[in-house]
Write an enzyme that holds these catalytic residues in place. Sequence first.
Site, PDB file in Angstrom:
ATOM      1  N   CYS B  25       0.960  -1.247   0.617  1.00 53.97           N
ATOM      2  CA  CYS B  25      -0.062   0.417  -0.225  1.00 53.97           C
ATOM      3  C   CYS B  25       1.187   1.621  -0.339  1.00 53.97           C
ATOM      4  CB  CYS B  25      -0.902  -0.067   0.917  1.00 53.97           C
ATOM      5  SG  CYS B  25      -0.633  -0.074   2.552  1.00 53.97           S
ATOM      6  N   HIS B 162      -1.949   1.906   7.687  1.00 56.28           N
ATOM      7  CA  HIS B 162      -1.698   1.847   5.826  1.00 56.28           C
ATOM      8  C   HIS B 162      -1.860   3.104   5.305  1.00 56.28           C
ATOM      9  CE1 HIS B 162      -4.330   0.155   2.314  1.00 56.28           C
ATOM     10  NE2 HIS B 162      -4.918   0.613   3.049  1.00 56.28           N
ATOM     11  N   ASN B 182      -8.576   4.151  -1.800  1.00 52.60           N
ATOM     12  CA  ASN B 182      -7.616   3.777  -1.667  1.00 52.60           C
ATOM     13  C   ASN B 182      -6.761   2.522  -3.164  1.00 52.60           C
ATOM     14  OD1 ASN B 182      -7.028   1.313   0.349  1.00 52.60           O
ATOM     15  ND2 ASN B 182      -8.951   1.111   1.212  1.00 52.60           N
TER      16      ASN B 182
END
Lengths: 76, 214
Positions: B25, B162, B182
């Site tokens: 990520c 994240h 995302n």
Amino acid sequence: TWQRNPEREAAAFRESLSRQRYLNSFFSVENSSAFYGINQFSYLYPEEFKAIYLRSRSSRFPRHPAEVQMSLLNVS
Amino acid sequence: LPLKFDWRDKHVVTPVRNQQACGGCWAFSVVGAVESAWAIKGQPLEDLSVQQMIDCSFNNDGCSGGSTLNALLWMNQTRVKLVYDSDYPFKARSGLCRYFSTSRPGFSIRNFAAFDYSDKEDEMAKMLVTFGPLVAIVDAVSWQDYMGGIIQHHCSRGEANHAVVITGFDKTGSIPYWIVRNSWGRSWGVDGYAHVKMGSNICGIADTVSTIFV
């Protein structure tokens, strides 16, 4: 690299349903609250989800400085 | 500041990607912000190589995890040019770093700024509007089950895990929110995006924010 295990996935899925019920207990239409439900991650236990997807290391950043006012010279 | 702003409306945000079972990520967020920064500068919007960052960014661990700060330091110190995604496609696993000749087309950064904007989310919004999408790190444990709506509960600050890209905000409704891109595919959340309440540092969204300059 992990072996898929249908029984374990079913158990994780059941746990997800009860977790989602709890998360949705905060739902309120008036304030457009988030809602939670079944998705591609529902067959994972939270610790598995975290181990696979939440792999960003945190850092401490300096506080954003207050706005600095500068006087401009030679500007009419 | 406008009441509503989203860089997607200017067509400078690439489509949501899927990191699959790769803990990259941190790379998806930084590469996403670099893509947008160059598009805002007038370059054609293109997918750049996340795999290059996963394989080559030292002080990070590829698909086993990494830090957006280390990724940005790597880009800044080496002046590396990210090549096109089609030249170095995503494989969802760490690999050996491939090098390209300097004549190969690619995109580097000029600098970056990294700040804690907690209790200064309006300043953060100014940075977003002025320079482009922001890289942020959040606590996303409860995002496992997120389907839509504005996230206001069930996550903490100070427990970031994240990395995401903030592409805009919307303050026209009763609850203002950040628009967060995302990297879990388009089927997650709101077409791959999350909405996170503004003004209360929900999920620690304002704690570790980076702006990229190109």
